[in-house]
Write an enzyme that holds these catalytic residues in place. Structure first.
Site, mmCIF file in Angstrom:
data_model
loop_
_atom_site.group_PDB
_atom_site.id
_atom_site.type_symbol
_atom_site.label_atom_id
_atom_site.label_comp_id
_atom_site.label_asym_id
_atom_site.label_seq_id
_atom_site.Cartn_x
_atom_site.Cartn_y
_atom_site.Cartn_z
ATOM 1 N N HIS A 208 43.243 -0.153 -70.866
ATOM 2 C CA HIS A 208 41.820 -0.091 -70.895
ATOM 3 C C HIS A 208 41.413 0.628 -72.129
ATOM 4 O O HIS A 208 40.510 0.563 -73.092
ATOM 5 C CB HIS A 208 40.835 0.106 -69.655
ATOM 6 C CG HIS A 208 39.530 -0.204 -69.973
ATOM 7 N ND1 HIS A 208 38.883 -1.504 -70.117
ATOM 8 C CD2 HIS A 208 38.396 0.596 -70.305
ATOM 9 C CE1 HIS A 208 37.679 -1.339 -70.512
ATOM 10 N NE2 HIS A 208 37.184 0.031 -70.595
ATOM 11 N N HIS B 13 35.237 7.310 -76.572
ATOM 12 C CA HIS B 13 34.421 6.473 -77.507
ATOM 13 C C HIS B 13 33.889 7.720 -78.505
ATOM 14 O O HIS B 13 33.724 7.502 -79.714
ATOM 15 C CB HIS B 13 33.247 6.141 -76.743
ATOM 16 C CG HIS B 13 33.504 4.970 -75.945
ATOM 17 N ND1 HIS B 13 34.263 3.795 -76.265
ATOM 18 C CD2 HIS B 13 33.227 4.824 -74.479
ATOM 19 C CE1 HIS B 13 34.321 2.977 -75.236
ATOM 20 N NE2 HIS B 13 33.731 3.446 -74.175
ATOM 21 N N ASP C 298 39.082 -0.122 -75.374
ATOM 22 C CA ASP C 298 38.146 0.275 -76.021
ATOM 23 C C ASP C 298 38.289 0.903 -77.460
ATOM 24 O O ASP C 298 37.554 0.774 -78.231
ATOM 25 C CB ASP C 298 37.894 1.627 -75.262
ATOM 26 C CG ASP C 298 37.200 1.242 -74.004
ATOM 27 O OD1 ASP C 298 36.667 0.279 -73.857
ATOM 28 O OD2 ASP C 298 37.103 2.222 -73.006
ATOM 29 N N HIS D 121 33.570 -3.792 -75.763
ATOM 30 C CA HIS D 121 34.672 -4.805 -75.199
ATOM 31 C C HIS D 121 34.326 -6.246 -75.856
ATOM 32 O O HIS D 121 35.582 -6.903 -76.109
ATOM 33 C CB HIS D 121 34.326 -5.039 -73.718
ATOM 34 C CG HIS D 121 34.397 -3.884 -72.784
ATOM 35 N ND1 HIS D 121 34.093 -4.033 -71.414
ATOM 36 C CD2 HIS D 121 34.942 -2.560 -72.957
ATOM 37 C CE1 HIS D 121 34.261 -2.520 -70.951
ATOM 38 N NE2 HIS D 121 34.971 -1.794 -71.861
#
Length: 311
Positions: free
Chosen positions: A244, A271, A248, A84
């Site tokens: 969001h 991720h 990321d 973030h």
């Protein structure tokens, strides 16, 4: 060749503090200006005794991608949930920064990049005297993990990162969402930075049993349960979930070590998938090239001295 800007850092020091979303630890973080070509460098100030406590924000440092991005140096010193802050730096164009953290992960704050953006803007963005260098995508690079996919493609008329993300969740509160954004500082501020991390109430006990989510709460996480958002304030955007995921991705792609000029197209990214794509990028040098404004180039500062001093 596109007109490229000079490298940037912050004009002065800044601080923030908060809980780590997975460790539950209270963490203080100090941001300091850094010389050109430093990149984003993290320092675990709570690690002492002569152990190397400096960790570069780079694909070579990525160690774990379960639920967050964790980086690790050769001495085994780790730092979690860096994405973030890295997203805020990439979104605002902060290339060089020293980040001192006195705990095992970057504080989660409100679960978005907005508090980091405000911290960086309060410190001021300072232009430096050396040209920024960017990665220009020339040929497609694609990775897959089962039904999930992500690709970096040559840019389609936009000099910067063009991000196109689709997500699919069975829970009706999310469902299928898609969004595409040309990532400029203004677009990042208005469309991405405020989007919060999210999780499912049904997963909470299992995560805590695994030592994860110990600092998670509705103050820093959108909580989804059986087709509804539990947080009393509701959503900041109708499609906050996919935004969001974009946030990321911007942070994870920063692990390439330089801004990417190209299209990022992903279906159900996370991720692990993002990290695999950055690794594939760096391992396929014929698919991209470095670009910078030669006329803006000057003699470079020696960055390692400050990195060593920070440690």
């Amino acid at each position: 060749m596109a007109t490229l800007r000079r490298q940037q850092t912050i004009a002065g020091p800044a601080m923030c503090a908060g809980v780590g979303v997975h460790s539950g630890a209270h963490v203080r973080m100090a941001l300091s200006p850094a010389p050109v070509d430093t990149g984003i460098v993290f320092v675990r100030t709570d690690v002492r005794g002569g152990v190397d406590n400096v960790i570069r924000a780079h694909a070579d440092s990525v160690h774990d991608t379960r639920n967050c991005t964790t980086i690790r140096n050769a001495a085994g010193v780790e730092l979690g949930t860096v994405e973030h802050l890295l997203s805020a730096c990439a979104g605002l164009g902060v290339d060089n920064l020293i980040v001192e953290v006195d705990g095992p992960e970057v504080p989660i704050l409100d679960g978005s990049s907005a508090p980091f953006v405000q911290t960086l803007l309060n410190a001021g963005i300072k232009q430096q005297h050396v040209a920024q260098r960017v990665i220009r995508i020339l040929e497609p690079i694609e990775v897959r993990m089962g039904a999930k996919s992500a690709a970096l493609l040559p840019s389609d008329g936009f000099d910067g990162l063009d991000i196109d993300v689709t997500i699919r969740f069975a829970d009706a509160a999310i469902g299928e969402q898609r969004r595409r954004v040309h990532v400029t500082p203004d677009a990042f501020l208005n469309e991405i930075a405020d989007a919060r991390t999210f999780g499912f109430l049904a997963d909470a006990d299992a995560m805590r049993a695994a030592g994860l989510g110990l600092g998670a709460s509705m103050a820093n996480t959108l909580v989804v349960d059986s087709g509804r958002v539990v947080n009393p304030e509701g959503l900041r955007f109708d499609d906050e979930f996919v935004r969001h995921k974009m946030l990321d991705a911007v942070g994870d792609l920063a692990m390439a070590g330089a801004p990417i000029y190209g299209r990022f197209v992903a279906d159900q990214p996370g991720h692990a998938l993002n990290a695999r794509l950055v690794r594939a990028l760096l391992d396929t040098p014929d698919a991209w090239r470095w670009e910078y404004d030669i006329e803006a180039e000057t003699v470079r500062e020696a960055a390692p001295a400050l990195i060593a001093a920070a440690g």
